[in-house]
Design a protein around this motif. Structure first.
Motif, PDB file in Angstrom:
ATOM      1  N   LEU A  34      19.901 -19.879 -49.729  1.00 62.01           N
ATOM      2  CA  LEU A  34      19.632 -20.151 -48.280  1.00 62.01           C
ATOM      3  C   LEU A  34      18.456 -19.612 -47.844  1.00 62.01           C
ATOM      4  CD1 LEU A  34      21.155 -20.677 -45.424  1.00 62.01           C
ATOM      5  CD2 LEU A  34      21.202 -18.006 -45.446  1.00 62.01           C
ATOM      6  N   GLY A  35      18.049 -18.668 -48.068  1.00 60.02           N
ATOM      7  CA  GLY A  35      16.531 -18.286 -47.770  1.00 60.02           C
ATOM      8  C   GLY A  35      16.472 -16.730 -47.471  1.00 60.02           C
ATOM      9  N   THR A  36      15.168 -16.489 -47.255  1.00 64.30           N
ATOM     10  CA  THR A  36      14.891 -14.979 -46.822  1.00 64.30           C
ATOM     11  C   THR A  36      13.677 -14.765 -46.108  1.00 64.30           C
ATOM     12  OG1 THR A  36      14.548 -12.814 -47.841  1.00 64.30           O
ATOM     13  CG2 THR A  36      14.152 -14.885 -49.281  1.00 64.30           C
ATOM     14  N   PRO A  37      13.419 -14.045 -45.265  1.00 72.03           N
ATOM     15  CA  PRO A  37      12.329 -13.909 -44.592  1.00 72.03           C
ATOM     16  C   PRO A  37      11.204 -13.126 -45.697  1.00 72.03           C
ATOM     17  CG  PRO A  37      13.683 -12.163 -43.879  1.00 72.03           C
ATOM     18  CD  PRO A  37      14.590 -13.052 -44.524  1.00 72.03           C
ATOM     19  N   ASP A  38      10.028 -13.247 -45.451  1.00 74.47           N
ATOM     20  CA  ASP A  38       8.998 -12.702 -46.380  1.00 74.47           C
ATOM     21  C   ASP A  38       8.947 -11.224 -46.120  1.00 74.47           C
ATOM     22  OD1 ASP A  38       8.259 -15.213 -47.499  1.00 74.47           O
ATOM     23  OD2 ASP A  38       7.062 -15.762 -45.839  1.00 74.47           O
ATOM     24  N   ASP A  39       9.316 -10.951 -44.993  1.00 77.85           N
ATOM     25  CA  ASP A  39       9.099  -9.332 -44.621  1.00 77.85           C
ATOM     26  C   ASP A  39      10.055  -9.052 -43.459  1.00 77.85           C
ATOM     27  OD1 ASP A  39       7.600  -6.956 -45.122  1.00 77.85           O
ATOM     28  OD2 ASP A  39       7.387  -6.933 -42.903  1.00 77.85           O
ATOM     29  N   TYR A  40      10.771  -7.711 -43.224  1.00 80.23           N
ATOM     30  CA  TYR A  40      11.427  -7.593 -42.115  1.00 80.23           C
ATOM     31  C   TYR A  40      10.686  -7.232 -40.742  1.00 80.23           C
ATOM     32  CZ  TYR A  40      10.220  -3.057 -44.135  1.00 80.23           C
ATOM     33  OH  TYR A  40       9.904  -1.773 -44.568  1.00 80.23           O
TER      34      TYR A  40
END
Length: 353
Positions: free
Chosen positions: A33-39
């Motif tokens: 799916l994916g993920t942010p590079d940082d929170y």
């Protein structure tokens, strides 16, 4: 991941000024799916904007949805989502658990494929949203000599908002290639015996470790609007079949297992029962010890590590529940890698035998 550096040579009988061509390879591209590079705010906003702007995910008319998304949702949600990601973040590696696990899955799959096919294949992964993008990895594979690519969405059950949109992005990436590779996508593997066996073993191992045997196993799948089912999406039916096959493999009766759906978003009715409500109902009915498993996710992520382990667990405990056992996703477990390898090998027939 296997080395993408291959020697380029001029084809036999070609003139001296002919462009050099890499040795032919077969690419195996795993997609999650994916993920942010940082929170932090801006990386979260970019990720959520890409995700929530996907018409496969939210299919409302653009003129109605985009003002709401850009002016209201994306001004607030990156903060709350960022806090949720922060609570599960892999701070040692500076990435989300989904990224860490997907890298581990890819490395183990690459080793399995190298053992089976030698240097004929290149294995890598991409994300539908965020990085590494599908387009960038397809470009790298083609540049490395992949004249055939097997695209493997890591979703056991098909849904338009998961496998469908991942495939869309893969085909869009192919549109940019001068020399377009031959392409295949895998079918959903929700009922494959090796996958069901891997799920069953994970349940048996968790039950063996539990201090008290759970009264019931809650099989929680990511939700979707009920309207999508009515419009022909097969996801709900495939989820129900996964649960039934798991129950049959475990040798249980129907009172020991139940199917629910989580991650409800927006005003529409979604597939029911909702996990967060159902676990509370179970506690009130006297089922004080439960286990939860999430077979729709191939890797632990925000929906399992934060939503199930925190929100859904709290709902159960506030209703009087006592023992809550979360059974992790299959992740890079050897049974899971073997099951996926079987699916991949079946789909490579005719390309590699």
């Amino acid at each position: 991941m296997l080395d993408k550096t291959t020697t380029a040579t001029c084809p036999a009988h070609a003139p001296a000024d002919h462009p050099k061509i890499k040795a032919e390879k077969v690419g195996i591209l795993l997609a999650n799916l994916g993920t942010p590079d940082d929170y932090s705010y801006w990386p979260m906003r970019r990720y959520l904007n890409e995700f929530l702007s996907d018409k496969r995910v939210i299919d409302y008319p653009r003129w109605k949805w985009q003002p709401l998304l850009q002016l209201i949702i994306l001004s607030k949600r990156p903060f709350s989502s960022g806090e949720a990601y922060k609570s599960i973040w892999n701070h040692d590696k500076g990435e989300s658990p989904l990224m860490t696990i997907t890298k581990d899955q890819t490395a183990k799959m690459a080793a399995a494929m190298e053992e089976r096919y030698g240097d004929q294949v290149i294995v890598d992964f991409c994300m539908r949203y965020g990085n590494p993008s599908t387009k960038s990895i397809v470009r790298e594979m083609v540049a490395a000599g992949c004249q055939k690519i097997l695209f493997v969405p890591l979703y056991p059950q098909y849904a338009g908002a998961t496998s469908g949109t991942a495939n869309d992005q893969f085909f869009r990436a192919l549109m940019d290639e001068k020399w377009q590779p031959a392409a295949r996508t895998i079918a959903p593997y929700f009922d494959q015996p090796a996958y069901i066996e891997a799920l069953a073993r994970s349940v048996e191992e968790a039950y063996a470790k539990a201090e008290k045997r759970p009264d019931i196993l809650v099989v929680s799948y990511h939700g979707m609007p009920k309207r999508y089912l009515m419009e022909g999406d097969p996801y709900h039916c495939q989820c129900q079949k996964t649960t039934r096959l798991l129950r049959e493999r475990l040798g249980w009766d129907e009172t020991q297992i139940t199917t629910t759906f989580q991650s409800v978003f927006g005003p529409e009715e979604w597939l029911r029962p909702y996990t967060v409500e159902h676990v509370a109902d179970l506690a009130r009915q006297g089922k004080k010890n439960i286990a939860v498993i999430a077979p729709a996710f191939s890797a632990d992520c925000i929906e399992t590590l934060e939503e199930i382990n925190e929100e859904i667990c709290e709902s159960f405990e506030h209703a009087g529940g006592e023992e809550f056992v979360y059974i992790p996703c299959l992740n890079d477990d050897s049974d899971h890698i073997a099951a996926l390898a079987t699916v991949i090998e079946d789909n490579l027939k005719g390309w590699l035998d």
